[in-house]
Write an enzyme that holds these catalytic residues in place. Structure first.
Site, short mmCIF file in Angstrom:
data_model
loop_
_atom_site.label_atom_id
_atom_site.label_comp_id
_atom_site.label_asym_id
_atom_site.label_seq_id
_atom_site.Cartn_x
_atom_site.Cartn_y
_atom_site.Cartn_z
CB THR A 132 -0.93 -0.02 1.23
OG1 THR A 132 -1.71 -1.21 1.19
CG2 THR A 132 -1.87 1.18 1.23
N PRO A 133 1.19 1.76 -1.20
CG PRO A 133 1.10 2.43 -3.44
CD PRO A 133 0.44 1.52 -2.43
CB CYS A 134 2.06 5.44 2.53
SG CYS A 134 3.33 4.48 3.35
CG HIS A 135 6.68 4.58 -1.62
ND1 HIS A 135 6.01 3.37 -1.47
CD2 HIS A 135 7.05 4.65 -2.92
CE1 HIS A 135 6.00 2.74 -2.64
NE2 HIS A 135 6.62 3.50 -3.54
#
Length: 164
Positions: A132-135
Protein backbone atom coordinates in the site's frame (compact mmCIF):
# COMPACT_ATOMS: atom_id res chain seq x y z
CA UNK A 1 -0.05 -18.14 13.08
CA UNK A 2 1.64 -15.36 11.13
CA UNK A 3 4.94 -15.82 9.33
CA UNK A 4 7.69 -13.23 9.00
CA UNK A 5 10.65 -12.97 6.68
CA UNK A 6 13.28 -10.33 5.99
CA UNK A 7 14.66 -9.54 2.56
CA UNK A 8 17.76 -7.51 1.77
CA UNK A 9 16.99 -4.60 -0.55
CA UNK A 10 19.01 -1.63 -1.83
CA UNK A 11 16.90 0.54 0.49
CA UNK A 12 17.66 -1.63 3.53
CA UNK A 13 16.24 -4.70 5.22
CA UNK A 14 12.56 -5.19 4.39
CA UNK A 15 10.46 -7.41 6.64
CA UNK A 16 7.03 -8.78 5.83
CA UNK A 17 4.51 -10.37 8.16
CA UNK A 18 2.10 -12.60 6.27
CA UNK A 19 -0.71 -15.03 6.90
CA UNK A 20 -0.25 -18.68 5.99
CA UNK A 21 -2.18 -17.91 2.79
CA UNK A 22 0.28 -15.13 1.89
CA UNK A 23 -1.74 -12.00 2.69
CA UNK A 24 0.49 -9.23 4.04
CA UNK A 25 -0.56 -7.83 7.40
CA UNK A 26 2.54 -5.74 8.08
CA UNK A 27 5.60 -4.72 6.11
CA UNK A 28 8.37 -2.21 6.54
CA UNK A 29 12.02 -1.38 6.14
CA UNK A 30 13.15 -2.84 9.44
CA UNK A 31 14.28 -6.12 10.98
CA UNK A 32 12.24 -5.45 14.12
CA UNK A 33 9.30 -7.85 13.88
CA UNK A 34 7.88 -6.67 17.21
CA UNK A 35 7.73 -3.12 15.81
CA UNK A 36 5.83 -4.38 12.77
CA UNK A 37 3.40 -6.41 14.86
CA UNK A 38 2.45 -3.21 16.71
CA UNK A 39 1.11 -1.93 13.37
CA UNK A 40 -1.28 -4.86 12.93
CA UNK A 41 -4.81 -4.09 14.08
CA UNK A 42 -5.67 -6.13 17.21
CA UNK A 43 -8.43 -8.08 15.43
CA UNK A 44 -5.82 -9.34 12.92
CA UNK A 45 -2.97 -9.93 15.36
CA UNK A 46 -1.68 -13.46 15.89
CA UNK A 47 1.61 -14.92 17.11
CA UNK A 48 4.37 -14.76 14.47
CA UNK A 49 7.30 -17.01 13.70
CA UNK A 50 9.93 -17.02 10.94
CA UNK A 51 8.67 -18.61 7.75
CA UNK A 52 8.45 -18.56 3.99
CA UNK A 53 6.37 -15.58 2.80
CA UNK A 54 5.17 -17.51 -0.27
CA UNK A 55 4.65 -15.35 -3.35
CA UNK A 56 5.54 -12.18 -1.46
CA UNK A 57 9.32 -12.69 -1.60
CA UNK A 58 9.48 -13.27 -5.38
CA UNK A 59 7.10 -10.34 -5.97
CA UNK A 60 9.30 -7.97 -3.95
CA UNK A 61 12.43 -9.21 -5.78
CA UNK A 62 10.69 -8.67 -9.15
CA UNK A 63 9.70 -5.16 -8.05
CA UNK A 64 13.30 -4.43 -7.09
CA UNK A 65 14.48 -5.74 -10.47
CA UNK A 66 12.20 -3.28 -12.28
CA UNK A 67 8.81 -4.99 -12.58
CA UNK A 68 7.06 -2.30 -10.57
CA UNK A 69 3.64 -3.93 -10.87
CA UNK A 70 4.80 -7.28 -9.46
CA UNK A 71 3.64 -6.33 -5.97
CA UNK A 72 0.17 -5.19 -7.09
CA UNK A 73 -1.31 -8.70 -7.03
CA UNK A 74 -0.16 -9.37 -3.46
CA UNK A 75 -3.11 -9.46 -1.11
CA UNK A 76 -3.00 -7.24 1.96
CA UNK A 77 -5.10 -7.43 5.11
CA UNK A 78 -5.45 -4.04 6.74
CA UNK A 79 -8.09 -3.17 9.27
CA UNK A 80 -9.17 0.00 10.95
CA UNK A 81 -12.28 1.15 12.74
CA UNK A 82 -12.72 4.06 10.33
CA UNK A 83 -14.42 3.68 6.97
CA UNK A 84 -12.42 6.54 5.41
CA UNK A 85 -9.07 5.03 6.34
CA UNK A 86 -9.98 1.63 4.87
CA UNK A 87 -11.21 3.34 1.71
CA UNK A 88 -8.11 5.54 1.51
CA UNK A 89 -5.83 2.49 1.75
CA UNK A 90 -7.69 0.85 -1.14
CA UNK A 91 -7.36 4.06 -3.17
CA UNK A 92 -3.66 4.30 -2.28
CA UNK A 93 -3.06 0.89 -3.83
CA UNK A 94 -4.17 2.43 -7.14
CA UNK A 95 -1.49 5.15 -7.17
CA UNK A 96 0.80 4.10 -9.99
CA UNK A 97 4.60 3.80 -9.74
CA UNK A 98 6.34 6.88 -11.11
CA UNK A 99 3.20 8.99 -10.67
CA UNK A 100 3.20 10.21 -7.07
CA UNK A 101 0.40 12.45 -5.84
CA UNK A 102 0.25 15.12 -3.16
CA UNK A 103 -1.70 14.73 0.07
CA UNK A 104 -4.26 17.11 -1.45
CA UNK A 105 -4.45 15.00 -4.61
CA UNK A 106 -4.75 11.85 -2.53
CA UNK A 107 -7.63 13.36 -0.54
CA UNK A 108 -9.35 14.19 -3.84
CA UNK A 109 -8.77 10.67 -5.19
CA UNK A 110 -10.27 9.35 -1.95
CA UNK A 111 -13.44 11.34 -2.55
CA UNK A 112 -12.95 13.83 0.27
CA UNK A 113 -11.02 16.81 -1.13
CA UNK A 114 -11.16 18.73 2.16
CA UNK A 115 -9.84 15.77 4.18
CA UNK A 116 -6.15 16.41 3.59
CA UNK A 117 -5.25 15.66 7.22
CA UNK A 118 -7.22 12.41 7.13
CA UNK A 119 -5.39 11.47 3.92
CA UNK A 120 -2.07 12.18 5.62
CA UNK A 121 -3.17 10.08 8.61
CA UNK A 122 -3.94 7.17 6.27
CA UNK A 123 -0.36 7.37 5.04
CA UNK A 124 1.07 7.59 8.55
CA UNK A 125 -0.98 4.64 9.85
CA UNK A 126 -0.37 2.35 6.86
CA UNK A 127 0.88 -1.00 8.24
CA UNK A 128 1.91 -2.52 4.90
CA UNK A 129 4.59 -0.30 3.38
CA UNK A 130 5.40 -0.86 -0.28
CA UNK A 131 2.24 -2.91 -0.99
CA UNK A 132 0.00 0.00 0.00
CA UNK A 133 2.35 2.63 -1.41
CA UNK A 134 2.20 5.54 1.02
CA UNK A 135 5.67 6.47 -0.25
CA UNK A 136 3.92 7.72 -3.43
CA UNK A 137 2.17 10.52 -1.52
CA UNK A 138 4.05 13.81 -1.20
CA UNK A 139 3.55 17.15 0.50
CA UNK A 140 1.52 19.70 -1.40
CA UNK A 141 4.72 21.55 -2.36
CA UNK A 142 6.12 18.34 -3.88
CA UNK A 143 8.64 17.68 -1.10
CA UNK A 144 8.91 14.23 0.43
CA UNK A 145 7.12 14.83 3.71
CA UNK A 146 7.46 12.08 6.28
CA UNK A 147 7.93 8.34 6.05
CA UNK A 148 7.93 5.90 8.96
CA UNK A 149 10.95 4.04 7.56
CA UNK A 150 13.08 7.14 6.85
CA UNK A 151 13.16 9.71 4.11
CA UNK A 152 16.19 8.02 2.53
CA UNK A 153 14.01 4.93 1.93
CA UNK A 154 11.13 6.99 0.52
CA UNK A 155 13.54 8.83 -1.76
CA UNK A 156 15.11 5.56 -2.95
CA UNK A 157 11.69 4.04 -3.70
CA UNK A 158 10.54 7.09 -5.67
CA UNK A 159 13.80 7.22 -7.65
CA UNK A 160 13.58 3.49 -8.36
CA UNK A 161 10.04 3.88 -9.64
CA UNK A 162 10.78 6.96 -11.74
CA UNK A 163 13.87 5.33 -13.30
CA UNK A 164 11.93 2.27 -14.40
Amino acid sequence: MLLHSTLDTPAGSFTVVVTKTGAVRAAGFTTDVAELLKLVHPVLLEPARPGDPGDVGPAVRAYLEGDLTAIDAIEVEQHTAGAFMSHAWRVMRGIKPGAPVTYTGFAELSGRPAAVRAAAAACARNPVALFTPCHRVLRTDGSLGGYRWGLHVKEWLLQHESAA
